[in-house]
Design an enzyme around this catalytic site. Sequence first.
Site, PDB file in Angstrom:
ATOM      1  N   ARG A  57     -32.086   8.399  12.598  1.00  0.00           N
ATOM      2  CA  ARG A  57     -31.864   7.446  11.498  1.00  0.00           C
ATOM      3  C   ARG A  57     -31.157   6.189  12.019  1.00  0.00           C
ATOM      4  O   ARG A  57     -31.358   5.087  11.528  1.00  0.00           O
ATOM      5  CB  ARG A  57     -31.075   8.079  10.343  1.00  0.00           C
ATOM      6  CG  ARG A  57     -30.764   7.093   9.217  1.00  0.00           C
ATOM      7  CD  ARG A  57     -30.492   7.724   7.858  1.00  0.00           C
ATOM      8  NE  ARG A  57     -29.721   8.942   7.933  1.00  0.00           N
ATOM      9  CZ  ARG A  57     -28.401   9.013   8.145  1.00  0.00           C
ATOM     10  NH1 ARG A  57     -27.684   7.917   8.304  1.00  0.00           N
ATOM     11  NH2 ARG A  57     -27.784  10.181   8.202  1.00  0.00           N
ATOM     12  N   TYR A 110     -43.490 -12.351  -3.589  1.00  0.00           N
ATOM     13  CA  TYR A 110     -44.142 -11.039  -3.556  1.00  0.00           C
ATOM     14  C   TYR A 110     -43.535 -10.174  -4.680  1.00  0.00           C
ATOM     15  O   TYR A 110     -42.313 -10.151  -4.867  1.00  0.00           O
ATOM     16  CB  TYR A 110     -43.910 -10.375  -2.194  1.00  0.00           C
ATOM     17  CG  TYR A 110     -44.421  -8.970  -2.144  1.00  0.00           C
ATOM     18  CD1 TYR A 110     -45.787  -8.705  -2.072  1.00  0.00           C
ATOM     19  CD2 TYR A 110     -43.555  -7.891  -2.221  1.00  0.00           C
ATOM     20  CE1 TYR A 110     -46.261  -7.416  -2.063  1.00  0.00           C
ATOM     21  CE2 TYR A 110     -44.026  -6.587  -2.203  1.00  0.00           C
ATOM     22  CZ  TYR A 110     -45.378  -6.353  -2.125  1.00  0.00           C
ATOM     23  OH  TYR A 110     -45.850  -5.078  -2.128  1.00  0.00           O
ATOM     24  N   ASP A 182     -39.387 -14.693   4.487  1.00  0.00           N
ATOM     25  CA  ASP A 182     -40.421 -13.677   4.596  1.00  0.00           C
ATOM     26  C   ASP A 182     -41.628 -14.350   5.243  1.00  0.00           C
ATOM     27  O   ASP A 182     -42.263 -15.219   4.649  1.00  0.00           O
ATOM     28  CB  ASP A 182     -40.751 -13.135   3.194  1.00  0.00           C
ATOM     29  CG  ASP A 182     -41.800 -12.026   3.214  1.00  0.00           C
ATOM     30  OD1 ASP A 182     -42.635 -12.012   4.121  1.00  0.00           O
ATOM     31  OD2 ASP A 182     -41.789 -11.192   2.288  1.00  0.00           O
ATOM     32  N   LYS A 207     -48.815  -5.495   7.181  1.00  0.00           N
ATOM     33  CA  LYS A 207     -49.896  -6.463   7.093  1.00  0.00           C
ATOM     34  C   LYS A 207     -50.360  -6.879   8.503  1.00  0.00           C
ATOM     35  O   LYS A 207     -50.782  -6.049   9.249  1.00  0.00           O
ATOM     36  CB  LYS A 207     -49.427  -7.652   6.247  1.00  0.00           C
ATOM     37  CG  LYS A 207     -48.658  -7.240   4.966  1.00  0.00           C
ATOM     38  CD  LYS A 207     -49.502  -6.526   3.934  1.00  0.00           C
ATOM     39  CE  LYS A 207     -48.670  -5.849   2.844  1.00  0.00           C
ATOM     40  NZ  LYS A 207     -47.732  -6.697   2.127  1.00  0.00           N
TER      41      LYS A 207
HETATM   42  C1  LIG Z   1     -46.529  -6.456   1.315  1.00  0.00           C
HETATM   43  C2  LIG Z   1     -45.465  -7.440   1.277  1.00  0.00           C
HETATM   44  C3  LIG Z   1     -44.123  -7.067   1.175  1.00  0.00           C
HETATM   45  C4  LIG Z   1     -43.698  -5.625   1.011  1.00  0.00           C
HETATM   46  O1  LIG Z   1     -43.927  -4.885   2.159  1.00  0.00           O
HETATM   47  P1  LIG Z   1     -44.200  -3.304   2.181  1.00  0.00           P
HETATM   48  O2  LIG Z   1     -44.480  -3.042   3.619  1.00  0.00           O
HETATM   49  O3  LIG Z   1     -45.363  -3.019   1.276  1.00  0.00           O
HETATM   50  O4  LIG Z   1     -42.959  -2.643   1.697  1.00  0.00           O
HETATM   51  C5  LIG Z   1     -43.162  -8.059   1.207  1.00  0.00           C
HETATM   52  N1  LIG Z   1     -43.484  -9.359   1.304  1.00  0.00           N
HETATM   53  C6  LIG Z   1     -44.765  -9.764   1.394  1.00  0.00           C
HETATM   54  C7  LIG Z   1     -45.065 -11.210   1.495  1.00  0.00           C
HETATM   55  C8  LIG Z   1     -45.800  -8.820   1.378  1.00  0.00           C
HETATM   56  O5  LIG Z   1     -47.064  -9.231   1.439  1.00  0.00           O
END
Ligand SMILES: *Cc1c(COP(=O)(O)O)cnc(C)c1O
Length: 395
Positions: A57, A110, A182, A207
């Site tokens: 962890r 998001y 982000d 992604k």
């Molecule tokens: C998918 C996404 C998230 C969340 O990520 P997860 O891996 O699904 O928890 C956050 N920000 C953006 C821009 C995203 O496309």
Amino acid sequence: MEYKGMSTISVHSGEYIDEAVRAVVTPIFQSSTFLLSDKEYERILEGKTRQANIYTREGNPTRRAVEEKMKALERGEDALSFSSGMAAIAASLLSILKKGDHLISTFDLYGGSSVLINRDLPSLGIESTLVNSTDLEEIESSIRPNTKLFFFESLSNPLLKILDLPKIVEIAREHNLITIIDNTFLTPYNLRPLEYGVDLVVHSATKYLNGHSDIIAGVVVGKKFLIDRIWEKMVRFGGSMDPHQAFLLERGLKTFSLRMQRHNENGRRIAEYLERHPRIKRVIYPGLDSYPQRKLAKHLLKKGCSGMVSFEIKGGDEAGLEFMKNLKIIRQATSLGGVESLVSMPFNTSHADLSEEERRRMGINKGLVRLSCGIEDAEDLIEDIDQALSRVSRW
Ligand SMILES: *Cc1c(COP(=O)(O)O)cnc(C)c1O
């Protein structure tokens, strides 16, 4: 030797060579715990467990390999991996904000981050102001004495608004605020926010970074003193990445640079094709001359604009649904950034809990389709889109 190019970094940075076995690939250390010796006991006594392998962890060598690679790709001081993008975002925000603090973010965020900021943070006594991320005056005038941070996306979803990073950082510095970006949609291949003075970059590694739509994962990269604080939250909230997940992400990242070249190229070619199509009302893509923030996009995005293309189809949501059903190679699913092209409409997925009026005010018009261009051949994707559009009955 220092790894310089994006592809060399993608393949080699962080790789773990186990001297006993000498495997070429970083092993999966699928172990919850590690044998203790004098060195580890010392680290525990010093409170420096982050620097030792003690319990998964807290830290794990397979995970460390992926963190080193991300650190090199975003050119940060340190990096940390998480079980999901949301785990990375939540731990990052909560490592900085406490009761009574205020943050500034935007309404087109998001969905998961939006709910976290609008519902969960207020219950902890953390307030926020949501602004239009392209309105710098609104951003600056929203700053209060208790404002601690900015949280924005470098490229927004689904309207693909680009953030004026140099200006945002300038405002943040003037007011002593921490900036978290982000960077999921652009990735370090197209933009490295840390080079503009941002403090932390977060990603849904689900992604583009992993790129194969087979894991959920998150990372944060940036200033070491902040990453140390986020690590403490990760250990307590428990959103650490699993070693097998880390192995898959590290494997996915080896082709990151190659994949991004193709995503960028396919995105551009498909956006250009759609813009000429009589059944398409409007195309949003930062690489098009018609893009509202074209000058800024040209300045910030030197290599490309990723594979995300949004467009409005004539005939509204019904026509959009028909178009998506007609597609043969491109498939309907939420998520993005994988090798396979995926398509969805915000009105019945990411923005389904908003009213029609709220969507309209945000700029999500009827018939808006979001396409994540994969790495297939552009000709095949265009042929697929072409046949699907020609069979739409209403427009
Ligand atoms: C998918 C996404 C998230 C969340 O990520 P997860 O891996 O699904 O928890 C956050 N920000 C953006 C821009 C995203 O496309």
